[in-house]
Write a protein that holds these residues in place. Structure first.
Motif, PDB file in Angstrom:
ATOM      1  N   GLY A 255       0.855  -1.182  -0.280  1.00  0.00           N
ATOM      2  CA  GLY A 255      -0.027  -0.198   0.015  1.00  0.00           C
ATOM      3  C   GLY A 255       0.777   1.189  -0.059  1.00  0.00           C
ATOM      4  N   SER A 256       1.838   1.362   0.830  1.00  0.00           N
ATOM      5  CA  SER A 256       2.498   2.642   1.081  1.00  0.00           C
ATOM      6  C   SER A 256       3.620   2.710   0.055  1.00  0.00           C
ATOM      7  CB  SER A 256       3.084   2.696   2.519  1.00  0.00           C
ATOM      8  OG  SER A 256       4.077   1.666   2.474  1.00  0.00           O
ATOM      9  N   VAL A 257       3.934   1.755  -0.665  1.00  0.00           N
ATOM     10  CA  VAL A 257       5.078   1.744  -1.536  1.00  0.00           C
ATOM     11  C   VAL A 257       4.801   1.295  -2.942  1.00  0.00           C
ATOM     12  CG1 VAL A 257       7.513   1.158  -2.146  1.00  0.00           C
ATOM     13  CG2 VAL A 257       6.917   1.446   0.381  1.00  0.00           C
ATOM     14  N   MET A 258       4.587  -0.008  -3.154  1.00  0.00           N
ATOM     15  CA  MET A 258       4.064  -0.497  -4.514  1.00  0.00           C
ATOM     16  C   MET A 258       3.283   0.151  -5.119  1.00  0.00           C
ATOM     17  SD  MET A 258       5.412  -3.245  -6.449  1.00  0.00           S
ATOM     18  CE  MET A 258       5.100  -4.286  -7.601  1.00  0.00           C
ATOM     19  N   GLU A 263       4.339  10.254  -7.743  1.00  0.00           N
ATOM     20  CA  GLU A 263       5.961   9.969  -8.460  1.00  0.00           C
ATOM     21  C   GLU A 263       6.319   8.777  -7.284  1.00  0.00           C
ATOM     22  OE1 GLU A 263       8.207  12.942  -9.603  1.00  0.00           O
ATOM     23  OE2 GLU A 263       6.431  14.149  -9.944  1.00  0.00           O
ATOM     24  N   GLN A 264       5.948   8.974  -6.237  1.00  0.00           N
ATOM     25  CA  GLN A 264       6.508   8.111  -5.178  1.00  0.00           C
ATOM     26  C   GLN A 264       6.206   6.597  -5.258  1.00  0.00           C
ATOM     27  OE1 GLN A 264       8.794   9.452  -3.268  1.00  0.00           O
ATOM     28  NE2 GLN A 264       8.135  11.409  -4.358  1.00  0.00           N
ATOM     29  N   GLY A 265       5.181   6.149  -5.961  1.00  0.00           N
ATOM     30  CA  GLY A 265       4.623   5.013  -6.266  1.00  0.00           C
ATOM     31  C   GLY A 265       5.657   4.225  -7.148  1.00  0.00           C
ATOM     32  N   TYR A 290      -4.415  -1.297 -21.119  1.00  0.00           N
ATOM     33  CA  TYR A 290      -3.219  -0.831 -21.792  1.00  0.00           C
ATOM     34  C   TYR A 290      -3.583   0.327 -22.853  1.00  0.00           C
ATOM     35  CZ  TYR A 290      -1.793  -4.887 -19.382  1.00  0.00           C
ATOM     36  OH  TYR A 290      -1.490  -5.848 -18.402  1.00  0.00           O
ATOM     37  N   PHE A 291      -4.562   1.085 -22.546  1.00  0.00           N
ATOM     38  CA  PHE A 291      -4.739   2.237 -23.559  1.00  0.00           C
ATOM     39  C   PHE A 291      -3.709   3.334 -23.380  1.00  0.00           C
ATOM     40  CE2 PHE A 291      -9.559   1.607 -24.323  1.00  0.00           C
ATOM     41  CZ  PHE A 291      -9.379   0.483 -25.051  1.00  0.00           C
ATOM     42  N   CYS A 292      -3.332   4.213 -24.300  1.00  0.00           N
ATOM     43  CA  CYS A 292      -2.450   4.966 -24.375  1.00  0.00           C
ATOM     44  C   CYS A 292      -2.821   6.167 -23.163  1.00  0.00           C
ATOM     45  CB  CYS A 292      -2.242   5.920 -25.670  1.00  0.00           C
ATOM     46  SG  CYS A 292      -1.770   4.808 -26.971  1.00  0.00           S
ATOM     47  N   ASP A 293      -4.117   6.511 -22.924  1.00  0.00           N
ATOM     48  CA  ASP A 293      -4.554   7.629 -22.201  1.00  0.00           C
ATOM     49  C   ASP A 293      -4.824   7.156 -20.735  1.00  0.00           C
ATOM     50  OD1 ASP A 293      -6.912   6.183 -22.448  1.00  0.00           O
ATOM     51  OD2 ASP A 293      -8.206   7.433 -23.131  1.00  0.00           O
ATOM     52  N   ASN A 294      -4.484   5.677 -20.627  1.00  0.00           N
ATOM     53  CA  ASN A 294      -4.395   5.021 -19.333  1.00  0.00           C
ATOM     54  C   ASN A 294      -3.102   4.984 -18.691  1.00  0.00           C
ATOM     55  OD1 ASN A 294      -6.385   4.076 -17.206  1.00  0.00           O
ATOM     56  ND2 ASN A 294      -5.884   2.050 -17.735  1.00  0.00           N
ATOM     57  N   ILE A 295      -2.224   5.772 -19.174  1.00  0.00           N
ATOM     58  CA  ILE A 295      -0.772   5.561 -18.598  1.00  0.00           C
ATOM     59  C   ILE A 295      -0.947   6.932 -17.545  1.00  0.00           C
ATOM     60  CG2 ILE A 295       1.562   6.246 -19.113  1.00  0.00           C
ATOM     61  CD1 ILE A 295       1.232   5.345 -21.939  1.00  0.00           C
ATOM     62  N   PRO A 296      -0.409   6.731 -16.269  1.00  0.00           N
ATOM     63  CA  PRO A 296      -0.251   7.646 -15.352  1.00  0.00           C
ATOM     64  C   PRO A 296       0.639   8.549 -15.363  1.00  0.00           C
ATOM     65  CG  PRO A 296       0.422   5.585 -14.465  1.00  0.00           C
ATOM     66  CD  PRO A 296       0.032   5.354 -15.801  1.00  0.00           C
ATOM     67  N   THR A 297       0.526   9.916 -15.511  1.00  0.00           N
ATOM     68  CA  THR A 297       1.643  10.790 -15.699  1.00  0.00           C
ATOM     69  C   THR A 297       1.089  12.121 -14.932  1.00  0.00           C
ATOM     70  OG1 THR A 297       0.084  12.001 -17.213  1.00  0.00           O
ATOM     71  CG2 THR A 297       1.504  10.385 -18.209  1.00  0.00           C
ATOM     72  N   ARG A 298       2.040  12.835 -14.662  1.00  0.00           N
ATOM     73  CA  ARG A 298       2.189  14.173 -13.945  1.00  0.00           C
ATOM     74  C   ARG A 298       0.846  15.129 -14.559  1.00  0.00           C
ATOM     75  NH1 ARG A 298       7.524  14.157 -14.954  1.00  0.00           N
ATOM     76  NH2 ARG A 298       8.837  13.453 -13.095  1.00  0.00           N
ATOM     77  N   GLU A 299       0.745  14.992 -15.995  1.00  0.00           N
ATOM     78  CA  GLU A 299      -0.282  15.872 -16.354  1.00  0.00           C
ATOM     79  C   GLU A 299      -1.775  15.148 -16.197  1.00  0.00           C
ATOM     80  OE1 GLU A 299       3.600  16.352 -18.206  1.00  0.00           O
ATOM     81  OE2 GLU A 299       2.298  14.522 -17.918  1.00  0.00           O
ATOM     82  N   ASN A 301      -2.396  13.740 -13.302  1.00  0.00           N
ATOM     83  CA  ASN A 301      -2.530  13.576 -11.800  1.00  0.00           C
ATOM     84  C   ASN A 301      -2.410  12.173 -11.587  1.00  0.00           C
ATOM     85  OD1 ASN A 301      -2.526  14.520  -9.332  1.00  0.00           O
ATOM     86  ND2 ASN A 301      -4.535  14.281  -9.178  1.00  0.00           N
ATOM     87  N   PHE A 302      -1.616  11.319 -12.401  1.00  0.00           N
ATOM     88  CA  PHE A 302      -1.529  10.016 -12.185  1.00  0.00           C
ATOM     89  C   PHE A 302      -2.489   8.963 -12.191  1.00  0.00           C
ATOM     90  CE2 PHE A 302       2.266  12.328 -10.535  1.00  0.00           C
ATOM     91  CZ  PHE A 302       3.309  11.594 -11.149  1.00  0.00           C
ATOM     92  N   GLN A 303      -3.601   9.570 -13.151  1.00  0.00           N
ATOM     93  CA  GLN A 303      -4.618   8.476 -13.241  1.00  0.00           C
ATOM     94  C   GLN A 303      -4.303   7.425 -14.149  1.00  0.00           C
ATOM     95  OE1 GLN A 303      -7.509   9.124 -11.052  1.00  0.00           O
ATOM     96  NE2 GLN A 303      -6.006  10.226 -10.241  1.00  0.00           N
ATOM     97  N   GLY A 304      -4.974   6.226 -14.075  1.00  0.00           N
ATOM     98  CA  GLY A 304      -4.744   5.281 -14.991  1.00  0.00           C
ATOM     99  C   GLY A 304      -3.921   4.198 -14.471  1.00  0.00           C
ATOM    100  N   GLN A 305      -4.010   2.912 -14.890  1.00  0.00           N
ATOM    101  CA  GLN A 305      -3.304   1.764 -14.321  1.00  0.00           C
ATOM    102  C   GLN A 305      -1.990   1.114 -15.692  1.00  0.00           C
ATOM    103  OE1 GLN A 305      -6.628   0.002 -12.688  1.00  0.00           O
ATOM    104  NE2 GLN A 305      -5.974  -0.011 -10.804  1.00  0.00           N
TER     105      GLN A 305
END
Length: 387
Positions: A255-258, A263-265, A290-299, A301-305
């Motif tokens: 939970g706290s790391v993986m 950015e900390q995850g 695995y959709f392109c827009d499901n990539i977590p990014t800073r832009e 707010n790290f949404q997606g898996q």
């Protein structure tokens, strides 16, 4: 319930629990929650008669259920230790034990008891699948260590998945070659997929073709405290060493790391080179993972898996077409193409399906372990005990 025109390919899975106004009408949400946590209202075959925290939960027939269960009273026992549970099953103190209580490393003893006629055991590959993610694109948008598809395919050939199944899973499960199991209605068929059977020579060849830097030490992450994952990780480490690839094993808090956000995850921040964890196959294939827009990014707010950072517009296009189809037979056909692309591009390597376990003493009938859930007694009204 939905806005006009709403359509969803899994419309048949929607079910909404109802709360009786004569019981809950004057209660707050917190009061309803507290009541349902220990004495829920039931529209199923049983209702709660008694609950002793940490000891027993007693259910009796619900007189309003249209089918009378074959067993009048069911008592759930809380047994903290898996070996103690197995001992009670063997002695007859317990009639049935399931995935929540039993452990896969008890499979040899379960098989022995079954051969002696004491119990019947069921081992069913489940919809939860363990897999490896490869870092394809870094958080800063740069190519990751596995940006070349040949390097990912090399990992698949270098890792002996059958060895993991035999030594860690006691031979009780099977490999997967895409993100749905072989018995899923949308599975494209074995002939359409590369099985990636263990072939370290082919793996080394692909690494060389990809110009993979084998002098680097890759960072491998998985969750701490999981005996099966630790054992699988150690086999993977040795397999990759045989292909000239060095990995450092890191076992971290889930939970706290993986799975921490931002950015900390380890996953969302793409701090891994290879990561081992599990996904769950749904009613429909999870193309959107695995959709392109499901990539977590800073832009975003790290949404997606989409933790590998995999992006293939053709995969997205075909996956969205499949997701939009309502007709079940047509949808199953449309699901094939993105699954085949996944098998070729390998943003993640499926390792094996987890196993659901059920064991019941002689005289118990009607039990069938459910691969889709650890709640085994989905047909509890059909289960009987011969006295």
């Amino acid at each position: 319930i939905f806005v006009p025109g709403f359509e969803d390919s899994v419309y048949f899975t929607y079910f909404y629990g109802l709360y009786p106004a004569h019981v809950t009408g004057d209660m707050s949400i917190s009061e309803i929650r507290d009541m349902y946590s220990t004495r829920p209202m039931s529209f199923g075959p049983y209702m709660v008669q008694d609950y002793v925290p940490g000891d027993t939960l007693t259910l009796v027939n619900n007189p309003y259920f249209p089918i009378e269960p074959k067993i009048g009273t069911v008592v759930f026992k809380y047994v903290a230790d898996a070996d103690q549970l197995l001992a009670q099953l063997e002695s007859g103190e317990v009639d049935y034990a399931g995935t929540i209580g039993l452990s896969l490393d008890q499979s040899e003893r379960l098989a022995e008891l079954e051969s002696q006629g004491v119990i019947t055991a069921q081992f069913v590959p489940a919809t939860v699948w363990e897999h490896l993610d490869f870092n394809i694109t870094t958080l800063d948008g740069q190519p990751g260590p596995f940006s070349d598809v040949r390097s990912r395919q090399a990992m698949a050939y270098c890792i002996n998945r059958q060895q993991i199944i035999d030594e860690v899973m006691f031979g009780r499960t099977t490999t997967m070659n895409t993100y749905v199991p072989a018995d899923h209605p949308s599975y494209p068929g074995d002939d359409a997929l590369e099985p990636y059977e263990y072939n370290p020579e082919r793996g080394r060849q692909l690494l060389q073709e990809a110009g993979f830097d084998t002098s680097q030490t890759l960072q491998f992450y998985t969750t701490a405290g999981n005996r099966l994952r630790q054992a699988a990780s150690e086999i993977i480490q040795q397999n990759l060493a045989d292909c000239g690839v060095n990995i450092e094993l890191n076992f971290v808090d889930a939970g706290s790391v993986m799975f921490a956000g931002g950015e900390q995850g380890i996953l969302s921040g793409r701090q891994f080179d290879i990561a081992l964890y599990a996904w769950v196959s749904g009613v429909d294939p999870s193309h959107e993972l695995y959709f392109c827009d499901n990539i977590p990014t800073r832009e975003n707010n790290f949404q997606g898996q989409n933790y590998p950072g995999y992006c293939n517009p053709e995969f997205d296009r075909l996956g969205r077409i499949a997701n939009a189809e309502i007709d079940r037979e047509r949808k199953a056909e449309l699901d094939h193409e993105p699954e085949i692309i996944f098998n070729r591009d390998l943003p993640a390597l499926p390792l094996y399906q987890r196993v659901n376990i059920g064991a019941f003493r002689q005289g118990v009938t009607g039990v069938q372990v459910d691969p889709t859930s650890t709640v085994d007694l989905y047909n509890i009204w059909e289960i009987d005990i011969e006295e």
